[in-house]
Design a protein around this motif. Sequence first.
Motif, short mmCIF file in Angstrom:
data_model
loop_
_atom_site.label_atom_id
_atom_site.label_comp_id
_atom_site.label_asym_id
_atom_site.label_seq_id
_atom_site.Cartn_x
_atom_site.Cartn_y
_atom_site.Cartn_z
N ASP A 111 -25.28 103.61 -35.88
CA ASP A 111 -26.40 103.31 -36.77
C ASP A 111 -25.97 102.18 -37.71
O ASP A 111 -25.35 102.42 -38.74
CB ASP A 111 -26.74 104.59 -37.55
N TRP A 151 -21.20 102.94 -45.27
CA TRP A 151 -21.96 103.67 -44.24
C TRP A 151 -21.43 103.33 -42.85
O TRP A 151 -21.19 104.19 -42.01
CB TRP A 151 -23.44 103.30 -44.35
N PRO A 168 -31.74 104.40 -42.69
CA PRO A 168 -30.93 104.70 -41.50
C PRO A 168 -31.80 105.06 -40.29
O PRO A 168 -32.96 105.44 -40.42
CB PRO A 168 -30.10 105.90 -41.93
N ARG A 197 -35.37 94.50 -50.09
CA ARG A 197 -35.52 95.21 -48.81
C ARG A 197 -34.70 96.49 -48.81
O ARG A 197 -33.50 96.46 -49.07
CB ARG A 197 -35.07 94.30 -47.67
N LEU A 198 -35.37 97.58 -48.50
CA LEU A 198 -34.70 98.88 -48.43
C LEU A 198 -34.19 99.09 -47.00
O LEU A 198 -34.91 98.81 -46.04
CB LEU A 198 -35.71 99.99 -48.73
N ASP A 199 -32.99 99.61 -46.94
CA ASP A 199 -32.40 99.86 -45.63
C ASP A 199 -32.53 101.35 -45.32
O ASP A 199 -32.05 102.19 -46.08
CB ASP A 199 -30.92 99.44 -45.67
N TYR A 232 -27.99 108.06 -48.68
CA TYR A 232 -27.94 106.59 -48.54
C TYR A 232 -29.27 105.97 -48.94
O TYR A 232 -29.34 105.01 -49.69
CB TYR A 232 -27.57 106.23 -47.09
N SER A 251 -38.94 97.10 -46.32
CA SER A 251 -37.82 97.83 -45.71
C SER A 251 -37.66 97.37 -44.26
O SER A 251 -38.35 96.46 -43.82
CB SER A 251 -38.12 99.33 -45.74
N ASN A 252 -36.76 98.05 -43.56
CA ASN A 252 -36.56 97.72 -42.14
C ASN A 252 -37.49 98.55 -41.26
O ASN A 252 -37.27 98.68 -40.08
CB ASN A 252 -35.11 97.97 -41.74
N GLU A 311 -30.54 103.65 -52.14
CA GLU A 311 -31.30 102.40 -51.97
C GLU A 311 -32.50 102.40 -52.93
O GLU A 311 -32.83 101.37 -53.52
CB GLU A 311 -31.80 102.28 -50.52
N LYS A 337 -28.28 95.57 -43.80
CA LYS A 337 -27.82 94.70 -44.88
C LYS A 337 -26.29 94.81 -44.96
O LYS A 337 -25.71 95.64 -44.27
CB LYS A 337 -28.41 95.03 -46.24
N MET A 342 -31.71 91.75 -42.16
CA MET A 342 -33.01 91.35 -42.71
C MET A 342 -32.96 90.54 -44.01
O MET A 342 -33.95 89.94 -44.38
CB MET A 342 -33.87 92.59 -42.91
#
Lengths: 473, 377
Positions: free
Chosen positions: B126, B138, A208, A204-206, A219, A180-181, A223, B130, B298
């Motif tokens: 925010d 979003w 917030p 990769r999980l985003d 959100y 993830s980030n 994911e 991606k 990323m």
Amino acid sequence: MSIYDLKGARVSPMEQARTLYYKAEAYGHIANMGLRVGPLTMLGHLRSKPWLKVLLDCGTLFDMSTKGREGLYRQASAMALSRVVKAITETLEGVFTRPEYTVMHEDLVPPEIIYAMGLNPWMAELLGIMGPLIRSDFAERYIDVSENAGTPPDICSLPKATMGLALKGEMPRPAAILTSNMPCDGGMSCYTVLERELNVPTFRLDVPYNFYDERSTKYFADELFRAVKWLEANTPGRMDWDRLKEICDERNRSVEYQMELWDLIREKPAPLAGEALYLGHMIFMVAMPGRPACTEYMKTMVDMAKRIRAEGGALHNERFRAALWNPPTLVYPELIAWAEQRYGVVTLMDMISYNRHPYIDTKSPQTIMEGLSRIIMQGPMARHTRGPQTNFFTDLFDLYERFNLDMIWMAGHMGCKNTMALNGMFREKCRERGIPLLIIQYDLSDTRVVSPAEIRKQAEGFMETVIKAEPSK
Amino acid sequence: MKQPVSLPRLINDIVDSPISPLVDKAQEADRKAIAYTCSFVPEPLLNVEGLFGVRVRAPGVSGTPMADTYLSNVICSTVRSILEFVLEGTFSSINGWVFTASCDHMRRLYDNLDYLEHPDFIHILDVPHKRSEAAVQWMREELSMLAEKLADKFNVVTDDAALSRAIDAHNEYLALMRDISDLRKRDHPPLTGAMFQALIAAASSSPTDLIIPHLRVFYETARNAPGIDDYRARLLMAGSHCDDPHYIRVIESTGALVVGDRTCTGSIPALAPIDDEGDPLTVLARRSLSNISCPRMMEEFDTRVEEIIAAAKEFRVDGVVLETMKFCDTWGVEASPMINALRKAKIPVLRLEREYSLGSEGQLQTRVQAFMESMGK
Ligand code: SF4
Ligand code: SF4
């Protein structure tokens, strides 16, 4: 690892025998792993992954955690370590015996999902965390590999050690990576290197940035659904929603015990502190949550804490109560036992453990995924290093009250730029509230930056000049 | 190197001052200046009637002692320099701030600036890491919230029509800058990389409509001017923040010519036209997320490499300078695999790590000289 600065407690032969028992039990777990993996295969792994040898030094972790402690607190610490070793060896066993089912994941990805899909979760950062706890210079050769490959010295040594393991070809190769980030730019970016070096598919999980609302939860939950689909396409794993529900119910049970434990440690003197709290949490609630062993661990610690309370507390001479904020001082875990002995300081809470622990509503896959999202977003480190500063300070000042603390010790890891950039504000806010604050300057996994002796000196200076505490003889 | 054209004086003045004189002029006409710090902020949203966006810079910063007290000295010096100027009061005429949660450093700049200054208007976007459809959606919501907040605070209109007008106006600027940028593709470009960076820095820190006439005058002169024919090598600059033309000037003092820039403050992909069809907020959201030149996006390492290779071909460069800001974690980690990937594609690369303010010019020159020699130039 060095335990030269701890004085041995005067304990009965019976207590000594108990400590030895748990130590022997831990070595038994290691031997069992070897047998189950197969002695010859294990020898091969030992050759290709020399870091495995560090497990054989785990006795020093026991010595550090028990040497200066007495009674049931000593027993609880030894028991905690034995269980931690068991959990780690079981994870490694899965990694070695079922690589095609192994998913390497970043420390802020919910392993419950991987587990429910019949896959082995393998937290990439585990080695970089556990290694230095056992042998303080463990990470240094991997940090050097990473720096020699061009990573600048200022990048956090934890991702650097993790990358170094992969660059040196010593990281077990999984079937896939789920990352993830989080928790920071360095942690996020290091997966570019891991993905390329291990040459495995990566998702990769985003997550917030500002996550205290339903929009963010939704959100992130979406994911997670996408990650499940991706894992089904890229690994032999299949999601079993009933299994995930069971895992999350189990997690909820562990959390209930952990909450009970937190209530217990609010009391003065605290009935438990140190490794039994932070290390247990790190392994059972962060790396391997949702397993019966996790609930069992928390329940045992609650029982132990109740018995220790009846004995008069973990430290009979508890004089001060502290939180050790940020990831704990991996290269100098003795700091906690040393502070207990020298100044009667109990360390009750830390950043990794201070999870918000929302319960998971296991009504449906949707509510489960949303629950897991909340746990991760509000989880250890995540909300402190990534979110707005208010997360960091609200939590700290909240736990300061909640655990009746006298001071905050900030493990000011120089590579953690997120927290370094809050220290100015931190000092001012603590001054306003009259909270004594120690910011320890050091590096999480590299003793060459600041040695354990220098860390200790910083703590001594603070205790004696700011707190005016008399050191015990 | 002989330079056939020179920059208008106003451009040089803007480049050397933290607040463009055109900002004062716009404020006199009762327009509000909204500062921003990151290329993920969509400028047209800040350029609706009554407002204008100003990408803040800290030219001439001579140290960051006050900022270091709060941010520490392990934070990217772009961020520290901006905070230093804020604490010195240099940006006191700014009417509002818009940040992005783009990297750890920028997020903490937002936190500290908010804590220390309590600006009347401050907002953080925010920005997802991606560019999936969910991420675009979003981001659209993020922009919509910002648009509403701007409208409320400054009593301006940020509806679709207003945004479409701002997009059209911005496209005019982008087209002009693309024309200037295209001059650099010539065998003998009439302008240096330092000049081009000066134009971009001046334009992004001034109200667009007020700077356009000056850019146009420059373009008309430059397009008919003879080209530079005594350079030794053509370079592409890739990497992080670089809003300082003097840095490029030092590189070019060795005889190199920087003909393209794929940096956070450069022209690729920042000058690509904005779609003028469809829901403006979605268009802007998509555009922000299509900027994958920063490693905070990323999932895009391979695309980033491909795009650098494509730009290297398009601008027919001999080599790439990968300049990264010291303490930047994303570039810090990504630079090595990127260099390996570029070298694998047979593109010579020089990695330069830099601080925001220019120092040790001699060392920089020596490294660039050696790089050119290694390319046989
Ligand atoms: S300690 Fe800080 S810098 Fe290191 S991985 Fe964690 S959040 Fe990132
Ligand atoms: S150069 Fe790096 S650290 Fe600095 S603002 Fe840009 S992305 Fe952030």
